[in-house]
Structure formats: structure tokens, C-alpha cells
Design a protein around this motif. Structure first.
Motif, short mmCIF file in Angstrom:
data_model
loop_
_atom_site.label_atom_id
_atom_site.label_comp_id
_atom_site.label_asym_id
_atom_site.label_seq_id
_atom_site.Cartn_x
_atom_site.Cartn_y
_atom_site.Cartn_z
N PHE A 202 3.80 1.34 -8.43
CA PHE A 202 3.21 2.67 -8.51
C PHE A 202 2.01 2.82 -7.58
CE2 PHE A 202 5.40 2.21 -12.49
CZ PHE A 202 5.89 3.49 -12.75
N CYS A 203 1.83 4.05 -7.10
CA CYS A 203 0.59 4.40 -6.42
C CYS A 203 -0.34 4.95 -7.49
CB CYS A 203 0.83 5.46 -5.34
SG CYS A 203 -0.71 6.18 -4.76
N PRO A 204 -1.49 4.31 -7.70
CA PRO A 204 -2.34 4.74 -8.81
C PRO A 204 -3.17 6.00 -8.50
CG PRO A 204 -3.31 2.85 -7.69
CD PRO A 204 -2.02 3.15 -6.99
N HIS B 3 0.84 -1.21 0.00
CA HIS B 3 0.00 0.00 0.00
C HIS B 3 0.87 1.25 0.00
CE1 HIS B 3 -2.86 -3.09 1.17
NE2 HIS B 3 -3.79 -2.27 0.67
N CYS B 4 0.34 2.31 -0.57
CA CYS B 4 1.09 3.55 -0.68
C CYS B 4 1.43 4.09 0.72
CB CYS B 4 0.28 4.59 -1.44
SG CYS B 4 1.07 6.19 -1.48
N PRO B 5 2.72 4.39 0.96
CA PRO B 5 3.11 4.90 2.28
C PRO B 5 2.45 6.24 2.59
CG PRO B 5 4.93 5.08 0.71
CD PRO B 5 3.86 4.27 0.04
N ALA B 6 1.99 6.96 1.57
CA ALA B 6 1.42 8.28 1.82
C ALA B 6 -0.10 8.24 1.90
CB ALA B 6 1.87 9.25 0.75
N CYS B 7 -0.75 7.60 0.93
CA CYS B 7 -2.21 7.69 0.88
C CYS B 7 -2.88 6.35 1.10
CB CYS B 7 -2.66 8.30 -0.43
SG CYS B 7 -2.47 7.17 -1.82
N HIS B 8 -2.09 5.31 1.28
CA HIS B 8 -2.59 3.97 1.57
C HIS B 8 -3.39 3.31 0.46
CE1 HIS B 8 -0.92 4.89 5.41
NE2 HIS B 8 -1.70 5.94 5.50
N SER C 87 -5.11 12.44 -5.56
CA SER C 87 -5.04 13.03 -4.23
C SER C 87 -3.95 12.46 -3.33
CB SER C 87 -6.41 12.94 -3.53
OG SER C 87 -6.79 11.58 -3.43
N CYS C 88 -2.96 11.78 -3.94
CA CYS C 88 -1.84 11.28 -3.15
C CYS C 88 -0.87 12.45 -2.94
CB CYS C 88 -1.18 10.12 -3.88
SG CYS C 88 0.25 9.46 -3.04
N LYS C 89 -0.72 12.86 -1.70
CA LYS C 89 -0.02 14.13 -1.42
C LYS C 89 1.38 14.25 -2.05
CE LYS C 89 1.77 16.94 2.26
NZ LYS C 89 1.97 17.08 3.70
N PRO C 90 2.29 13.29 -1.82
CA PRO C 90 3.63 13.51 -2.39
C PRO C 90 3.63 13.62 -3.91
CG PRO C 90 3.52 11.43 -1.15
CD PRO C 90 2.20 12.07 -1.01
N GLN C 91 2.74 12.90 -4.56
CA GLN C 91 2.66 13.01 -6.02
C GLN C 91 2.27 14.42 -6.42
OE1 GLN C 91 0.70 9.95 -8.39
NE2 GLN C 91 0.51 8.67 -6.59
N LEU C 92 1.21 14.93 -5.75
CA LEU C 92 0.73 16.26 -6.11
C LEU C 92 1.74 17.33 -5.78
CD1 LEU C 92 -2.94 15.75 -5.31
CD2 LEU C 92 -2.05 16.86 -7.35
ZN LIG Z 1 -0.36 7.27 -2.80
#
Ligand SMILES: [Zn+2]
Ligand SMILES: NC(=O)c1ccc[n+]([C@@H]2O[C@H](COP(=O)([O-])OP(=O)(O)OC[C@H]3O[C@@H](n4cnc5c(N)ncnc54)[C@H](O)[C@@H]3O)[C@@H](O)[C@H]2O)c1
Length: 667
Positions: A420-422, A404-409, A426-431
Motif C-alpha cells: 500500500f501507499c500510505p 516507493h509509490c509510482p505516483a507520489c513516491h 495527497s497521492c493523486k491516483p488515490q484521491l
Molecule cells: Zn502514493
């Protein structure tokens, strides 16, 4: 004995695997020091057991020759060098030579003297063997397995200091080393989309690349140190050979020193060692050679090395430390990558606490675990890389693959070797990193837009889409923490200023995967307008110098996405105006004319077309009148189309528009 043979077999397998990675794939998976330890262990076992297994790498030079290159049989075998790593070993090498000469003298009654030594740099690049016939360069080859190498003539010809013809007419083969100067390496990495790991990989990957264009862009140099084969001439010493090379305009490094004893050699090595780090080329030691050719012939060769030369290797710039934990981080594209937290270790005055690993497969391949001792290599000031784990015979906990994504789960997805985090919305580090990239100096250049600012905008103002940057208002900003009237004003000012942007910077700001600044610039130069880039075909893209099928694929896939079109359209409607720097693209049939747009165009947005028309000093108007020169008509046009027909105004449909744009923009 049984045990020894078993261990030898397993070492042979392991060393062969590393030889393949190193010589054939140009991508070693362990450090040189680790490799040397395995190799030395094998040599020791062979000595102890008195047996050398038939497939032992200690009996062979180099690696496997790949089919994709033409083969070249060297006129005379290219050998490796015996090595030593301490002055003690160097002294015993010298003692061995003197002993061999003593034996020779007593057996033949000759009075051969102890030799003078020539000291040269040990260049750390890729061996090149050049063949000249009738004064013409007819072949260049890698060392390969010593007897047969890979023909790399077109690649070698891109090295500017290699002469294509020489005064000497006889058939001759000269050996040297191709190198990527550290300045070229840095320059290359400054703009490269895919940075090189180090200058040695840089040269090997360039010379053994089927595309000479790749070789050429790496700005390699070469230095020659040996005449390997020659017809019609003999040399009596190394110095004479070097003179011959120089007379034939082959590049010879300025550093050569003649010394008369091993103690003088050691003193000289001590002296140059401290100056080595200021050289623009990589060296991994010094080579000590007997100067006199007659003496060389007396000493002879083993099947792998000449007995009359040895490489003194400097301690490698490799260090071990303990890996404590792994952080998984989400990047701009959603890629989740591992960074290792290390027991701090001092590398040339820099404290290293973190190092990269490429992906989970890389962790498996290098057998890195929590609590392992790992080898790290400093690669020219970038964050160091973990080369492998030291096998300490202990059981360590495995590094778990995140699910699971460490930031947005969000649940992660695997694509090739990467995960990849899909959740790109709204995944903070990506944005945050997308915002930071967009605002960065080489992109939209919004001054004062830091990572911290991006985080604040995301968290406090719920800014989720890049175009919302252009909707920020003073009242929103001023109430943010760390913001005051002055800072809010300044930020708004630089946001406003960023609206005038050059095409290359705008393309770069979009964050297309695999498109760095350099590629963005090339795209801008080739297509001259955004529409061209967005509609580019694979053929057009790979036609550009530095663009291969991977980058072409990324560009096409990116612009294939409907949401990307929408967000570009939004940006343009927020008032971003692309400055087209090519002056003659300003003259078009729209110059000085009034144009009305109606209906939807398939290939470009309205704002974009408006920009193009305005860039050639045309005017876009909202309604059709007698003053209108052209009406551009897309899908399901409105009443403006009818009005145009009534008034007899020239109507341009999309197909015709494309033709016009192509020709007016100088395609
Ligand atoms: Zn994420
Ligand atoms: N990490 C790995 O997986 C891995 C695998 C294989 C080899 N290696 C490394 O490669 C080394 C063995 O490679 P090698 O057989 O190419 O030997 P080498 O690179 O240690 O030395 C021999 C070569 O040095 C070059 N050279 C540079 N300057 C020279 C000069 N002035 N005069 C003469 N020759 C000069 C020549 O090309 C010669 O063939 C190992 O000790 C190891 O460090 C690493």
C-alpha cells in the motif's frame, strides 16, 4: 533410465501439487492445458520406462478429501474419463474398441456387434453423486478420490432442480455435474464485492463451501448422466438409463445423440462445436459412450477410466504471449497492484494487450518474469488473467518489487500479501479514484463528473477532500480548461442534485473497503440509518446474510477512524441529506415536535441527528423557548440546557436517545 525415473519423480511432485490446488483448494495456479502437458509427459515416460511409480497420479482419480466435510463412500467407484484431443485419437479409440470386440467374439464365439455411440456434452463443473434411499435424497457427495467423496448434502439441496424425493424406492446413486450457468455467473459478478474468476470456480467454491447460504446465492443447476449404483433394477443401455433419470424427475440435459459410427460422431461434434458458445453452461468437450451395457461390460475398465467412454476435449481457450513489462498502479484504497503489458494477442476477435496479476506473491508463485512467455486465460470479458509462465529454460530478469509509490513516491508498506501507499491525503491516483467513486452513478450520482474532471479539480483547484466538491463555485469552474459557462453550470446543478441521496448510495459512496453496492444496500436495509451502520457491532453485522467476518471487520475498522467521522460530518454540514426510504420510520416521538440540540453527542454528529429528526417531520431549532418540546443534551452542554430546566422542558440524554432511536426505527 535413471534420468527418466528422476524426471518422473519430479513430475509426480509437481502434478500432485497442482491436483491439490485444483481439486482441494479450487484454485489452480496453472492452466488446464499446462497441466495436461505435464500429465501427458508423465504417462509417456511411464510407457517408455515400463515402470509406474507407486504414488503416480496416473493411477488415481481426483484429489484429497478435506476433513471439514463428512465423508461419503460411494456405493460404486466414480471414475474419471480417458480423453482425446484430436479426431485421430478418437478414431484410434474406436479402432481399439472394435479390436477388443473382435477378440471377444473370436474367443467366445459370440456375434457382438460394433456399438452405437451416445454423444453427450462434457459438462465443466463439479461432479455430484446423489444417494436416494426409499425415494428420499439422503446424501450428496463430491467425487473426491473416486472412492470416498465429501458429503455436501445441505449445499446440494440448494440446487433447485435436484429433487428431494423420487418415485423409485430402491437404493440408488446417480452421478451428474453441478454447474453455475453463465447468466448466474454474470449476475453474481455484477453485484459481488469479490467477483468470481470463472463459472467453474464459482460452482466448485460454492458446493465445497461450509455455508449452504453461499451455495444458494450462486444459483446453480445440475444435470445428471449416469446411474452409478442401483438396487432392484438393471439397464441395458445408456438411453434407458437416461429415461430412468428423467422418469425420476432428475434433470437430464436435452442434448443426447445416438450415432452408429465414429465418422458420424465426428461430423456431429463439428456441428455442435460451433453452437457451444451460445450455451448458458460451461462445457469443455463432448463425451462419447458405448450405448449398450452388455458391450460395456465386455470392454471393462482400467483402474482409472471405463474403456467404453472417452472425452473429446475442445481446444482450451488459453493463449500464450510475451510479457513485456509490469505497471504498478495505485487504487482507491492505496493498494498498489501489478498489470502486465503483453505482446498483443488476438483472443476470439479481441486484441488483448494487458492482463492482471494479483500481487507480488502471485508473480513469484507463477514464476512470471520480464520477457517470459505467459499463459493467459480469458475469463468472461473481464481483463484476462495470467495463469503462469511457460518454462522455456531461459534466464529472464526478475520483476522487481516496488519500494516507493509510482505516483507520489512515498515509501510503500506491506500488509499481508498486498502493498500500500500510505499517503492517503495527497497521492493523486488515490484521491482521483476516491472522487470518481464518490461521484459515480451508483454512489452520489453526480452527472458529468468524469475522471478527467476529478484530475482537473485535483490539479487546478487543489481539491483534496471530498466535501470540497460541495464548495465549488462557478468562478472556479468556468476558468478550467475544457469548461465553459454551460458545463460549469451543469456540473454545479448535478452536484446540487446529488445532495438528496438514499442511504444505501451514501454508504456505498464512502468507499468502505470490501463494501460494494450490494453490501451497502444490505447495511441500509438492516440499520435504516447512518448512525446504526456507524455504530454496528460485529454481532449485528455478521447477522446479515451476505456479511462475513472480513466485511464486518472492514466496516467496523472504517467507522472507528476519527477522520472518517469528521469527513462524514463535513459532508452532512455541506447540506447532504440522506433520504430514508422506509416509510414507517418517519413516525417517531419527534414527529411534529420542535427539538433543540446542545452539547456533543458521542455516537453521532449533529447534522446526522438533525437529518433523522427531520426525516420524521420534526423541527430542529437553534434556541430554547416555551415552544420547544425536547432538548437533546450531549457532553458539556451550554446555556440551553439550563434554560430547558428552567422552563421544565423534557431533556433527553444520549443513552435515552439511543433507546428512542432504536425503538422508533423498528429495531
Ligand atoms: Zn502514493
Ligand atoms: N490446472 C490444474 O492445475 C489442474 C489440476 C488437475 C486437473 N486439471 C484438469 O482436470 C482434468 C482431469 O480432471 P478429471 O479427472 O476430473 O477429468 P475430466 O474433468 O477431464 O473428466 C472426467 C469427468 O467429467 C465429468 N463429466 C462431465 N460430463 C460428463 C458426461 N456427460 N458423462 C460422463 N462424465 C461427465 C465427470 O464428472 C467425470 O468425472 C485435467 O485434464 C485438467 O484439465 C487441472
Amino acid at each position: 533410465m535413471e534420468d527418466k525415473i528422476l524426471e518422473m519423480k519430479s513430475l509426480i511432485d509437481e502434478i500432485e501439487k497442482h491436483n491439490y490446488n485444483y481439486y482441494t483448494m479450487d484454485s489452480p495456479t496453472i492452466s488446464d492445458a499446462q497441466y495436461d502437458a505435464l500429465y501427458d509427459r508423465l504417462v509417456m515416460l511411464e510407457k517408455e520406462a515400463g515402470i509406474v511409480l507407486p504414488d503416480s497420479p496416473t493411477q488415481r482419480v481426483g484429489g484429497i478429501i478435506v476433513e471439514k466435510f463428512e465423508k461419503h463412500r460411494h456405493l460404486s467407484k466414480l471414475l474419471s474419463l480417458d480423453k482425446c484431443q484430436s479426431y485421430e485419437e478418437l478414431r484410434s479409440w474406436d479402432a481399439r474398441i472394435r479390436k477388443l470386440l473382435d477378440v471377444y467374439n473370436s474367443e467366445t464365439g459370440s456375434g457382438l456387434e460394433y456399438p452405437d455411440y451416445i454423444l453427450e456434452y462434457k459438462f465443466d463443473g463439479l461432479t455430484i453423486n446423489l444417494t436416494y434411499e426409499d425415494g428420499k435424497l439422503v446424501q450428496a457427495a463430491t467425487r473426491g478420490n473416486g472412492e470416498v467423496g465429501e458429503g455436501i448434502l445441505p449445499q446440494a439441496k440448494t440446487i433447485r432442480n435436484i429433487p428431494l424425493s423420487i418415485p423409485y424406492r430402491g437404493k440408488v446413486e446417480v452421478q451428474g455435474e453441478g454447474l453455475m450457468p453463465l447468466s448466474s455467473f454474470e449476475e453474481y459478478n455484477r453485484t459481488a464485492d469479490e467477483p468470481l474468476k470463472n463459472a467453474r470456480n464459482g460452482v466448485a467454491g460454492a458446493l465445497r463451501n461450509l455455508d449452504p447460504g453461499v451455495t444458494s446465492r450462486r444459483n446453480l443447476v445440475a444435470y445428471f448422466y449416469n446411474v452409478n449404483y442401483i438396487e432392484g433394477r438393471e439397464f441395458s443401455s445408456q438411453l434407458e438409463m437416461l429415461d430412468f433419470l428423467r422418469e425420476n424427475r432428475l434433470p437430464v440435459n436435452d442434448y443426447t445423440k445416438s450415432l452408429s459410427s465414429v465418422e458420424d460422431v465426428i461430423a456431429e461434434i463439428e456441428k455442435v462445436k460451433s453452437e457451444m458458445s451460445s450455451l448458458d453452461i460451461l462445457t469443455d468437450g463432448m463425451v462419447i459412450k458405448v450405448d449398450d451395457v452388455f458391450t460395456r461390460n465386455v470392454l471393462g475398465f482400467t483402474n482409472k477410466f471405463p474403456r467404453w467412454a472417452v472425452a473429446y476435449k475442445f481446444e482450451a481457450e488459453e493463449y500464450t504471449t510475451t510479457l513485456h513489462s509490469i505497471d504498478w498502479n495505485v487504487g482507491r484504497s492505496g493498494k498498489v497492484t501489478p498489470t502486465a503489458n503483453l505482446e498483443p494477442v488476438d483472443i476470439n476477435g479481441i486484441t488483448v494487450k494487458r492482463a492482471t496479476l494479483n500481487n507480488w506473491d502471485d508473480i513469484q508463485r507463477k514464476r512470471v518474469k520480464i520477457g517470459s512467455r505467459v499463459w493467459i486465460r480469458r475469463s468472461n470479458d473481464v481483463i484476462p488473467e495470467i495463469m503462469g509462465a511457460v518454462d522455456d529454460g531461459l534466464e529472464h530478469p526478475e520483476i522487481e518489487k516496488p519500494t516507493h509509490c509510482p505516483a507520489c513516491h512515498s515509501e510503500l508498506v506491506q500488509d499481508g500479501v498486498h502493498i500500500f501507499c500510505p499517503n492517503s491525503l495527497s497521492c493523486k491516483p488515490q484521491l482521483v479514484s476516491r472522487l470518481v467513486h464518490f461521484a459515480s452513478r451508483d454512489a452520489m450520482n453526480i452527472e458529468g463528473f468524469s475522471e478527467k474532471t476529478a484530475e482537473q479539480l485535483f490539479e487546478s483547484l487543489n481539491l483534496k477532500e471530498i466535501s470540497q466538491i460541495y464548495e465549488l463555485e462557478y468562478d472556479d469552474l468556468v476558468k478550467l480548461e475544457r469548461f465553459g459557462p454551460k458545463k460549469a453550470e451543469n456540473l454545479l446543478k448535478s452536484i446540487e442534485k446529488s445532495k438528496q441521496v438514499e442511504l444505501a448510495a451514501f454508504i456505498y459512496s464512502l468507499g468502505i473497503p470490501n463494501v460494494g453496492q450490494k453490501t451497502a444496500r444490505e447495511l441500509a436495509t438492516k440499520f435504516e440509518n447512518l448512525e446504526g451502520v456507524m455504530m454496528a457491532t460485529e454481532e449485528e453485522l455478521v447477522g446479515i446474510q451476505d456479511i462475513g467476518s472480513i466485511v464486518a471487520g472492514s466496516v467496523m475498522e472504517f467507522f472507528h477512524d476519527e477522520t472518517i467521522h469528521e469527513s462524514i460530518e463535513k459532508l452532512l454540514s455541506e447540506g447532504i441529506s440522506i433520504v430514508y426510504s422506509r416509510p414507517d420510520s418517519e413516525e417517531s416521538i419527534f414527529t411534529g415536535k420542535t427539538v433543540v440540540l446542545t452539547g456533543t453527542l458521542e455516537t453521532m454528529g449533529r447534522s446526522e441527528l438533525k437529518n433523522i429528526i427531520e426525516a420524521s417531520s420534526g423541527k430542529v431549532s437553534g434556541s430554547v423557548s416555551k415552544k420547544t418540546d425536547f432538548v437533546i443534551v450531549g457532553e458539556s452542554p451550554g446555556s440551553k440546557f439550563e434554560k430547558a430546566r428552567e422552563l421544565g422542558i423534557r431533556v433527553i440524554e444520549e443513552d435515552e436517545l439511543k433507546e428512542i432511536l432504536k425503538s422508533s426505527l423498528g429495531e
